[in-house]
Design a protein around this motif. Structure first.
Motif, PDB file in Angstrom:
ATOM      1  N   ASN A 161       0.903  -1.260   0.002  1.00 34.85           N
ATOM      2  CA  ASN A 161       0.286  -0.291  -0.166  1.00 34.85           C
ATOM      3  C   ASN A 161       0.596   0.900   0.054  1.00 34.85           C
ATOM      4  N   GLU A 162       2.189   0.950   0.098  1.00 31.47           N
ATOM      5  CA  GLU A 162       3.093   2.810   0.221  1.00 31.47           C
ATOM      6  C   GLU A 162       2.284   3.036  -1.288  1.00 31.47           C
ATOM      7  N   GLY A 163       2.507   4.433  -1.563  1.00 32.16           N
ATOM      8  CA  GLY A 163       2.528   5.314  -2.118  1.00 32.16           C
ATOM      9  C   GLY A 163       1.468   4.917  -2.938  1.00 32.16           C
ATOM     10  N   ALA A 164       0.475   4.945  -2.833  1.00 26.33           N
ATOM     11  CA  ALA A 164      -1.466   4.510  -3.257  1.00 26.33           C
ATOM     12  C   ALA A 164      -1.839   5.549  -3.477  1.00 26.33           C
ATOM     13  N   PRO A 165      -2.291   6.341  -4.345  1.00 24.58           N
ATOM     14  CA  PRO A 165      -3.177   7.555  -4.638  1.00 24.58           C
ATOM     15  C   PRO A 165      -3.810   8.335  -3.309  1.00 24.58           C
ATOM     16  N   ALA A 166      -3.576   9.121  -3.573  1.00 25.63           N
ATOM     17  CA  ALA A 166      -5.397   9.952  -1.857  1.00 25.63           C
ATOM     18  C   ALA A 166      -6.379   9.571  -2.855  1.00 25.63           C
ATOM     19  N   VAL A 167      -7.567   9.396  -2.246  1.00 21.53           N
ATOM     20  CA  VAL A 167      -8.686   9.308  -2.429  1.00 21.53           C
ATOM     21  C   VAL A 167      -9.507  10.149  -1.802  1.00 21.53           C
ATOM     22  N   ALA A 168      -9.999  10.469  -2.464  1.00 22.50           N
ATOM     23  CA  ALA A 168     -11.029  11.757  -1.911  1.00 22.50           C
ATOM     24  C   ALA A 168     -12.215  10.728  -1.090  1.00 22.50           C
ATOM     25  N   LYS A 169     -13.024   9.839  -1.433  1.00 20.28           N
ATOM     26  CA  LYS A 169     -13.770   9.804  -0.687  1.00 20.28           C
ATOM     27  C   LYS A 169     -13.593   8.105  -0.315  1.00 20.28           C
ATOM     28  N   ILE A 170     -14.128   7.251   0.103  1.00 19.53           N
ATOM     29  CA  ILE A 170     -14.155   5.656   0.358  1.00 19.53           C
ATOM     30  C   ILE A 170     -15.683   5.426   1.226  1.00 19.53           C
ATOM     31  N   GLU A 171     -16.375   5.038  -0.075  1.00 23.61           N
ATOM     32  CA  GLU A 171     -17.874   4.416   0.949  1.00 23.61           C
ATOM     33  C   GLU A 171     -18.102   2.733   0.668  1.00 23.61           C
ATOM     34  N   ASP A 172     -18.013   2.762   1.697  1.00 27.58           N
ATOM     35  CA  ASP A 172     -18.531   1.022   2.004  1.00 27.58           C
ATOM     36  C   ASP A 172     -20.179   0.760   1.227  1.00 27.58           C
ATOM     37  N   VAL A 173     -20.536  -0.256   0.807  1.00 30.91           N
ATOM     38  CA  VAL A 173     -22.232  -0.195  -0.180  1.00 30.91           C
ATOM     39  C   VAL A 173     -21.863  -1.503  -0.164  1.00 30.91           C
ATOM     40  N   THR A 174     -23.244  -2.201   0.265  1.00 29.96           N
ATOM     41  CA  THR A 174     -24.076  -3.252  -0.740  1.00 29.96           C
ATOM     42  C   THR A 174     -24.890  -3.419  -1.985  1.00 29.96           C
ATOM     43  N   ILE A 175     -24.903  -4.636  -2.114  1.00 31.89           N
ATOM     44  CA  ILE A 175     -25.046  -3.876  -3.992  1.00 31.89           C
ATOM     45  C   ILE A 175     -25.694  -5.797  -3.769  1.00 31.89           C
ATOM     46  N   GLU A 176     -26.917  -6.131  -4.616  1.00 31.06           N
ATOM     47  CA  GLU A 176     -27.482  -7.249  -4.390  1.00 31.06           C
ATOM     48  C   GLU A 176     -26.654  -8.024  -5.576  1.00 31.06           C
ATOM     49  N   GLY A 177     -25.998  -9.394  -5.264  1.00 27.94           N
ATOM     50  CA  GLY A 177     -25.154  -9.849  -5.987  1.00 27.94           C
ATOM     51  C   GLY A 177     -26.369 -11.313  -6.577  1.00 27.94           C
ATOM     52  N   PRO A 178     -25.565 -12.860  -7.538  1.00 28.89           N
ATOM     53  CA  PRO A 178     -26.705 -13.310  -8.410  1.00 28.89           C
ATOM     54  C   PRO A 178     -27.037 -14.883  -6.608  1.00 28.89           C
ATOM     55  N   ARG A 179     -26.195 -14.439  -5.529  1.00 27.77           N
ATOM     56  CA  ARG A 179     -26.464 -15.361  -4.682  1.00 27.77           C
ATOM     57  C   ARG A 179     -26.649 -14.636  -3.591  1.00 27.77           C
ATOM     58  N   GLY A 180     -26.787 -13.301  -3.610  1.00 25.72           N
ATOM     59  CA  GLY A 180     -27.324 -12.055  -2.296  1.00 25.72           C
ATOM     60  C   GLY A 180     -26.133 -11.222  -2.515  1.00 25.72           C
TER      61      GLY A 180
ATOM     62  N   LEU B 177     -23.598  -8.764  -1.197  1.00 20.79           N
ATOM     63  CA  LEU B 177     -22.718  -8.112  -1.561  1.00 20.79           C
ATOM     64  C   LEU B 177     -22.281  -6.925  -1.252  1.00 20.79           C
ATOM     65  N   HIS B 178     -20.511  -7.233  -0.037  1.00 21.72           N
ATOM     66  CA  HIS B 178     -20.211  -5.816   0.123  1.00 21.72           C
ATOM     67  C   HIS B 178     -18.999  -4.909  -0.390  1.00 21.72           C
ATOM     68  N   VAL B 179     -19.415  -4.233  -0.942  1.00 22.37           N
ATOM     69  CA  VAL B 179     -18.421  -3.414  -1.962  1.00 22.37           C
ATOM     70  C   VAL B 179     -17.757  -2.134  -1.496  1.00 22.37           C
ATOM     71  N   ARG B 180     -16.303  -2.091  -2.171  1.00 21.34           N
ATOM     72  CA  ARG B 180     -15.523  -0.534  -1.440  1.00 21.34           C
ATOM     73  C   ARG B 180     -15.613   0.207  -2.772  1.00 21.34           C
ATOM     74  N   LEU B 181     -15.985   1.350  -2.658  1.00 25.38           N
ATOM     75  CA  LEU B 181     -16.056   2.476  -3.641  1.00 25.38           C
ATOM     76  C   LEU B 181     -15.025   3.398  -3.562  1.00 25.38           C
ATOM     77  N   TYR B 182     -14.089   3.510  -4.339  1.00 25.55           N
ATOM     78  CA  TYR B 182     -13.050   4.929  -4.240  1.00 25.55           C
ATOM     79  C   TYR B 182     -12.988   5.942  -5.022  1.00 25.55           C
ATOM     80  N   PHE B 183     -13.034   6.825  -5.059  1.00 23.73           N
ATOM     81  CA  PHE B 183     -13.727   8.541  -5.430  1.00 23.73           C
ATOM     82  C   PHE B 183     -12.026   8.865  -5.268  1.00 23.73           C
ATOM     83  N   PRO B 184     -11.586   9.375  -6.711  1.00 19.42           N
ATOM     84  CA  PRO B 184     -10.429  10.070  -6.981  1.00 19.42           C
ATOM     85  C   PRO B 184     -10.993  11.478  -6.708  1.00 19.42           C
TER      86      PRO B 184
END
Length: 72
Positions: free
Chosen positions: A36-55, A57-64
């Motif tokens: 993770n060293e040198g990873a670009p800075a992001v403006a916002k990180i958002e954890d959301v849940t979306i509906e998947g084919p089997r229930g 799914l927890h996903v993380r969105l990174y906004f530049p």
């Protein structure tokens, strides 16, 4: 991947599956810091849940940060 496993073996690190869950989490955080060293800075990180084919799914969105460069 073979190189990474060889590096772990050369350092004499205990395999994560041989640690308690708490120890494995802490050790994983420590070992993964390198990747993770040198990873670009992001403006916002958002954890959301979306509906998947089997229930749900927890996903993380990174906004530049705003940029004039084209997005991929």
């Amino acid at each position: 991947m073979a190189e990474i496993l060889a590096m772990i073996a050369a350092k004499g690190l205990t395999p994560l599956h041989e640690l308690t869950p708490a120890q494995a989490r802490a050790e994983s955080e420590s070992r993964n810091a390198y990747w993770n060293e040198g990873a670009p800075a992001v403006a916002k990180i958002e954890d959301v849940t979306i509906e998947g084919p089997r229930g749900p799914l927890h996903v993380r969105l990174y906004f530049p940060h705003s940029s004039s460069a084209p997005a991929p």
